[in-house]
Scaffold this motif. Structure first.
Motif, PDB file in Angstrom:
ATOM      1  N   LEU A   1       0.830  -1.209   0.000  1.00  0.00           N
ATOM      2  CA  LEU A   1       0.000   0.000   0.000  1.00  0.00           C
ATOM      3  C   LEU A   1       0.865   1.260   0.000  1.00  0.00           C
ATOM      4  O   LEU A   1       0.601   2.220  -0.730  1.00  0.00           O
ATOM      5  N   LEU A   2       1.902   1.239   0.836  1.00  0.00           N
ATOM      6  CA  LEU A   2       2.807   2.390   0.909  1.00  0.00           C
ATOM      7  C   LEU A   2       3.532   2.600  -0.416  1.00  0.00           C
ATOM      8  O   LEU A   2       3.702   3.737  -0.878  1.00  0.00           O
ATOM      9  N   VAL A   3       3.959   1.501  -1.050  1.00  0.00           N
ATOM     10  CA  VAL A   3       4.645   1.602  -2.348  1.00  0.00           C
ATOM     11  C   VAL A   3       3.705   2.194  -3.393  1.00  0.00           C
ATOM     12  O   VAL A   3       4.088   3.064  -4.184  1.00  0.00           O
ATOM     13  N   GLY A   4       2.440   1.722  -3.396  1.00  0.00           N
ATOM     14  CA  GLY A   4       1.459   2.270  -4.332  1.00  0.00           C
ATOM     15  C   GLY A   4       1.266   3.760  -4.121  1.00  0.00           C
ATOM     16  O   GLY A   4       1.143   4.527  -5.081  1.00  0.00           O
ATOM     17  N   GLY A   5       1.246   4.167  -2.849  1.00  0.00           N
ATOM     18  CA  GLY A   5       1.127   5.594  -2.555  1.00  0.00           C
ATOM     19  C   GLY A   5       2.322   6.383  -3.048  1.00  0.00           C
ATOM     20  O   GLY A   5       2.173   7.492  -3.566  1.00  0.00           O
ATOM     21  N   ILE A   6       3.527   5.805  -2.906  1.00  0.00           N
ATOM     22  CA  ILE A   6       4.744   6.480  -3.373  1.00  0.00           C
ATOM     23  C   ILE A   6       4.728   6.626  -4.887  1.00  0.00           C
ATOM     24  O   ILE A   6       5.120   7.665  -5.441  1.00  0.00           O
ATOM     25  N   ILE A   7       4.256   5.584  -5.597  1.00  0.00           N
ATOM     26  CA  ILE A   7       4.175   5.649  -7.061  1.00  0.00           C
ATOM     27  C   ILE A   7       3.253   6.792  -7.482  1.00  0.00           C
ATOM     28  O   ILE A   7       3.587   7.597  -8.363  1.00  0.00           O
ATOM     29  N   CYS A   8       2.074   6.864  -6.857  1.00  0.00           N
ATOM     30  CA  CYS A   8       1.117   7.915  -7.200  1.00  0.00           C
ATOM     31  C   CYS A   8       1.663   9.301  -6.849  1.00  0.00           C
ATOM     32  O   CYS A   8       1.464  10.264  -7.595  1.00  0.00           O
ATOM     33  N   LYS A   9       2.368   9.404  -5.712  1.00  0.00           N
ATOM     34  CA  LYS A   9       2.945  10.687  -5.303  1.00  0.00           C
ATOM     35  C   LYS A   9       4.021  11.133  -6.297  1.00  0.00           C
ATOM     36  O   LYS A   9       4.090  12.313  -6.675  1.00  0.00           O
ATOM     37  N   THR A  10       4.868  10.191  -6.729  1.00  0.00           N
ATOM     38  CA  THR A  10       5.899  10.516  -7.717  1.00  0.00           C
ATOM     39  C   THR A  10       5.269  10.942  -9.033  1.00  0.00           C
ATOM     40  O   THR A  10       5.713  11.902  -9.668  1.00  0.00           O
TER      41      THR A  10
ATOM     42  N   TRP B   1       2.336  12.285  -9.443  1.00  0.00           N
ATOM     43  CA  TRP B   1       1.748  13.616  -9.262  1.00  0.00           C
ATOM     44  C   TRP B   1       2.822  14.703  -9.348  1.00  0.00           C
ATOM     45  O   TRP B   1       2.597  15.751  -9.952  1.00  0.00           O
ATOM     46  N   GLY B   2       3.991  14.445  -8.741  1.00  0.00           N
ATOM     47  CA  GLY B   2       5.069  15.432  -8.796  1.00  0.00           C
ATOM     48  C   GLY B   2       5.534  15.685 -10.215  1.00  0.00           C
ATOM     49  O   GLY B   2       5.757  16.836 -10.619  1.00  0.00           O
ATOM     50  N   ILE B   3       5.672  14.612 -11.008  1.00  0.00           N
ATOM     51  CA  ILE B   3       6.087  14.760 -12.401  1.00  0.00           C
ATOM     52  C   ILE B   3       5.022  15.498 -13.201  1.00  0.00           C
ATOM     53  O   ILE B   3       5.319  16.387 -14.003  1.00  0.00           O
ATOM     54  N   PHE B   4       3.744  15.130 -12.977  1.00  0.00           N
ATOM     55  CA  PHE B   4       2.635  15.788 -13.678  1.00  0.00           C
ATOM     56  C   PHE B   4       2.584  17.275 -13.341  1.00  0.00           C
ATOM     57  O   PHE B   4       2.432  18.125 -14.224  1.00  0.00           O
ATOM     58  N   ARG B   5       2.718  17.600 -12.051  1.00  0.00           N
ATOM     59  CA  ARG B   5       2.648  18.996 -11.613  1.00  0.00           C
ATOM     60  C   ARG B   5       3.769  19.829 -12.235  1.00  0.00           C
ATOM     61  O   ARG B   5       3.516  20.913 -12.793  1.00  0.00           O
ATOM     62  N   ASP B   6       4.994  19.329 -12.173  1.00  0.00           N
ATOM     63  CA  ASP B   6       6.123  20.088 -12.702  1.00  0.00           C
ATOM     64  C   ASP B   6       6.044  20.217 -14.222  1.00  0.00           C
ATOM     65  O   ASP B   6       6.352  21.283 -14.783  1.00  0.00           O
ATOM     66  N   SER B   7       5.641  19.131 -14.896  1.00  0.00           N
ATOM     67  CA  SER B   7       5.567  19.154 -16.360  1.00  0.00           C
ATOM     68  C   SER B   7       4.476  20.100 -16.842  1.00  0.00           C
ATOM     69  O   SER B   7       4.692  20.905 -17.757  1.00  0.00           O
ATOM     70  N   SER B   8       3.288  20.007 -16.236  1.00  0.00           N
ATOM     71  CA  SER B   8       2.186  20.876 -16.644  1.00  0.00           C
ATOM     72  C   SER B   8       2.498  22.338 -16.327  1.00  0.00           C
ATOM     73  O   SER B   8       2.132  23.245 -17.087  1.00  0.00           O
ATOM     74  N   HIS B   9       3.193  22.569 -15.221  1.00  0.00           N
ATOM     75  CA  HIS B   9       3.585  23.936 -14.858  1.00  0.00           C
ATOM     76  C   HIS B   9       4.525  24.510 -15.902  1.00  0.00           C
ATOM     77  O   HIS B   9       4.371  25.669 -16.321  1.00  0.00           O
ATOM     78  N   ALA B  10       5.491  23.706 -16.358  1.00  0.00           N
ATOM     79  CA  ALA B  10       6.442  24.175 -17.368  1.00  0.00           C
ATOM     80  C   ALA B  10       5.761  24.377 -18.723  1.00  0.00           C
ATOM     81  O   ALA B  10       6.037  25.353 -19.435  1.00  0.00           O
TER      82      ALA B  10
END
Length: 301
Positions: A186-195, A197-206
């Motif tokens: 469960l924790l690993v799945g959460g880390i995957i989704c968090k990572t 989200w971080g890539i999506f946020r930074d990419s869409s921002h750029a």
């Protein structure tokens, strides 16, 4: 600019290293997880499989970014890696949600069996391998100043921590806590989704021409301190792949001739590169008289 293209080509080595490492490690983890019935190691292996896609996206983006400017892309193709990273984030989201679903279903089974200890040692071995990949990519990213490769390096490091977490979960299940294995999943799945989200946020921002306001204020302050700059009338910046583009309109003494004004712009370009490592600065000059300077200063503030 030629050095920039050479740096991008050098960065491809780091992307290739990540791809090869993830292919081998994910195959090993998934095979061992299947034979030992370890949800934590299975989640870790699926996480690495998404990292293959992410590393491929970085590699493809770097390759396209090396294409020179043409009639349709006057600024070059540097944003290609940002688009590829955005696509990779969607894939990572899908896999992360799948891992979470499988872990929840595992909790609902009548009995939870502890996986074999070989799963734990596989996880810690893979953690050590991917951490060395992180060290290589981190040093290379700092050397060539590649944001994309630095992001890949940070992903390498998080994967090493995920594998350590899988190791702890599997070992814990050996001591009468079998629920610890799916909990780790469960924790690993959460880390995957968090990572993702971080890539999506930074990419869409750029891609939407977002730029950190604090950094823009620092650039503005640097320009303000350059001799000959009487006022900053307008300043903006955006991200173009691994490049930062700055557009600034400055006010200079209206009595300066063209040659003197041009010398000020050259000083701005040189200092911005030395202080902020930004080589793309477009400068527009407006002649101003002394009485107009306070009004211009209040406008930019």
């Amino acid at each position: 600019m030629e050095n920039k293209y050479d740096d991008i080509k050098l960065g491809e080595k780091g992307a290739w290293l990540s791809i090869v490492a993830y292919i081998i490690l994910s195959a090993l983890k998934l095979a061992i997880a299947h034979s030992t019935n370890s949800e934590a190691l299975m989640a870790d292996g699926l996480n690495n499989s998404t990292d293959i896609v992410a590393s491929l996206a970085v590699l493809i983006g770097l390759k396209i970014s090396r294409k020179p400017a043409d009639n349709d892309h006057r600024y070059g193709h540097f944003r290609a890696e940002t688009v590829a990273a955005l696509i990779a984030s969607f894939i990572m989201f899908a896999v992360g949600l799948q891992v979470l679903y499988q872990a929840i279903m595992k909790f609902r089974t009548p009995s939870l069996e502890s996986p074999d200890s070989i799963a734990a040692w596989t996880a810690i071995f893979c953690a050590v391998v991917i951490y060395f990949v992180y060290l290589y990519n981190f040093r290379l990213a700092k050397k060539i100043k590649s944001n994309a490769l630095m992001a890949a390096a940070q992903d390498n490091r998080s994967d090493a921590f995920v594998s350590v977490g899988a190791f702890i979960g599997i070992i814990g299940s050996q001591f009468g806590l079998p629920w610890l294995d799916p909990l780790t999943a469960l924790l690993v799945g959460g880390i995957i989704c968090k990572t993702a989200w971080g890539i999506f946020r930074d990419s869409s921002h750029a891609l939407t021409d977002g730029f950190d306001d604090a950094e823009l204020q620092e650039i503005q302050q640097t320009i303000n301190e350059i001799p000959g700059v009487e006022a900053i009338i307008d300043i903006k910046a955006r991200i173009h792949g691994n490049n930062k583009l700055v557009d600034v309109t400055i006010g200079v003494d209206y009595q300066l001739n063209v040659s003197e004004s041009h010398e000020i712009t050259e000083n701005i370009e040189r200092i911005i590169y030395e202080v902020h490592h930004i080589s793309h600065v477009h400068i527009h000059i407006e002649p101003v008289e002394a009485p107009a300077l306070p009004a211009l200063a209040s406008k930019i503030m």
